[in-house]
Design an enzyme around this catalytic site. Structure first.
Site, PDB file in Angstrom:
ATOM      1  N   VAL A 151       0.933  -1.272  -0.153  1.00  0.00           N
ATOM      2  CA  VAL A 151       0.074   0.054  -0.027  1.00  0.00           C
ATOM      3  C   VAL A 151       0.845   1.142   0.157  1.00  0.00           C
ATOM      4  O   VAL A 151       1.847   1.225   0.957  1.00  0.00           O
ATOM      5  CB  VAL A 151      -0.978   0.253   1.172  1.00  0.00           C
ATOM      6  CG1 VAL A 151      -1.641   1.265   1.287  1.00  0.00           C
ATOM      7  CG2 VAL A 151      -1.817  -1.085   1.339  1.00  0.00           C
TER       8      VAL A 151
ATOM      9  N   GLY B  91      -7.510   1.423   5.394  1.00  0.00           N
ATOM     10  CA  GLY B  91      -8.154   0.124   5.166  1.00  0.00           C
ATOM     11  C   GLY B  91      -7.925  -0.448   3.746  1.00  0.00           C
ATOM     12  O   GLY B  91      -8.583  -1.566   3.368  1.00  0.00           O
TER      13      GLY B  91
ATOM     14  N   GLY C  39      -5.179  -1.957   2.521  1.00  0.00           N
ATOM     15  CA  GLY C  39      -4.186  -3.337   2.608  1.00  0.00           C
ATOM     16  C   GLY C  39      -5.246  -4.185   2.996  1.00  0.00           C
ATOM     17  O   GLY C  39      -5.306  -5.456   2.424  1.00  0.00           O
ATOM     18  N   LYS C  40      -6.049  -3.977   3.979  1.00  0.00           N
ATOM     19  CA  LYS C  40      -7.197  -4.926   4.505  1.00  0.00           C
ATOM     20  C   LYS C  40      -8.047  -5.380   3.406  1.00  0.00           C
ATOM     21  O   LYS C  40      -8.402  -6.481   3.203  1.00  0.00           O
ATOM     22  CB  LYS C  40      -7.947  -4.441   5.522  1.00  0.00           C
ATOM     23  CG  LYS C  40      -8.552  -5.398   6.299  1.00  0.00           C
ATOM     24  CD  LYS C  40      -9.266  -4.783   7.652  1.00  0.00           C
ATOM     25  CE  LYS C  40     -10.019  -5.815   8.486  1.00  0.00           C
ATOM     26  NZ  LYS C  40     -10.374  -5.309   9.723  1.00  0.00           N
TER      27      LYS C  40
ATOM     28  N   PRO D 178       8.897  -8.484   9.874  1.00  0.00           N
ATOM     29  CA  PRO D 178       8.353  -8.430  11.361  1.00  0.00           C
ATOM     30  C   PRO D 178       7.345  -7.173  11.603  1.00  0.00           C
ATOM     31  O   PRO D 178       6.506  -7.209  12.336  1.00  0.00           O
ATOM     32  CB  PRO D 178       9.722  -8.156  12.245  1.00  0.00           C
ATOM     33  CG  PRO D 178      10.736  -8.927  11.403  1.00  0.00           C
ATOM     34  CD  PRO D 178      10.299  -8.618   9.734  1.00  0.00           C
TER      35      PRO D 178
ATOM     36  N   TYR E 172      -1.256  -9.260   9.450  1.00  0.00           N
ATOM     37  CA  TYR E 172      -1.500 -10.413   9.093  1.00  0.00           C
ATOM     38  C   TYR E 172      -2.169 -11.126  10.095  1.00  0.00           C
ATOM     39  O   TYR E 172      -3.183 -12.138   9.724  1.00  0.00           O
ATOM     40  CB  TYR E 172      -0.429 -11.257   8.225  1.00  0.00           C
ATOM     41  CG  TYR E 172       0.073 -10.484   7.023  1.00  0.00           C
ATOM     42  CD1 TYR E 172      -0.850 -10.503   5.966  1.00  0.00           C
ATOM     43  CD2 TYR E 172       1.264 -10.018   7.000  1.00  0.00           C
ATOM     44  CE1 TYR E 172      -0.330  -9.536   4.914  1.00  0.00           C
ATOM     45  CE2 TYR E 172       1.642  -8.868   5.938  1.00  0.00           C
ATOM     46  CZ  TYR E 172       0.922  -8.991   4.851  1.00  0.00           C
ATOM     47  OH  TYR E 172       1.297  -8.396   3.566  1.00  0.00           O
TER      48      TYR E 172
END
Length: 180
Positions: free
Chosen positions: A113, A121, A123-124, A148, A154
């Site tokens: 993104v 939101g 990416g989600k 990390p 995720y």
């Protein structure tokens, strides 16, 4: 870090090369119509994707700049992908793709993104739809690699680090050169 989502489904298997058009539903945190009302267009094909613009997003998130010809080859071998375009700029702002065998396993790659659009939101939205598409194809094992700093993102989507003690391994030319 390898993340894997173990998803069981009794849905009929479908070919990854002819994914069915997903319907708009409340199963996503942001509906397709909400994305559109916010000035974003969702795409499920790379036919109108400008590869230089995608490469720019890759660089903005810290990925190395890639050869556009190699990006094209990768996309031609990617049966499942989603990207979001900002309608004002007509440039990609979010992207994710998945490859696999179309039956047992899929791996999600290149989830990005643009930093200027993070926190909205997107990416989600891309991940929910990509995972949903893979699940509808009946694929039970969905994996991805994550840095990390994005592990929590995720995990919230149902991925787990090293489920059942599984350890991801990567073959690397760099590693082979070191051992010689």
């Amino acid at each position: 870090m390898l993340f894997q989502g173990i998803i069981s489904s009794s849905l009929p298997l479908k070919s990854p090369f002819s994914p069915k058009r997903l319907s708009i539903s409340s199963k996503f945190s942001i509906s397709d119509s909400d994305l559109a009302s916010r000035g974003f267009n969702l795409h499920r094909s790379f036919s109108s994707l400008n590869l230089d613009d995608l490469n720019t997003v890759f660089v903005r998130v810290g990925f190395p700049r890639r050869d556009p010809a190699k990006i094209l080859t990768a996309l031609q071998h990617t049966p499942s992908l989603l990207w979001i375009e900002h309608s004002k700029t007509q440039k990609p702002v979010a992207f994710a793709r998945a490859t696999g065998d179309g039956v047992f396993n899929a791996i999600i790659w290149d989830v990005v993104v643009d930093p200027s659009y993070q926190g909205f939101g997107l990416g989600k939205a891309v991940m929910e739809r990509l995972v949903d598409q893979l699940r509808e194809m009946g694929i039970p094992n969905i994996a991805l690699y994550a840095e990390p700093k994005v592990v929590g993102f995720y995990r919230a989507l149902g991925f787990a680090a090293d489920p059942d003690g599984i350890r991801g391994m990567v073959y690397s030319r760099k590693q082979q050169k070191k051992s010689k």
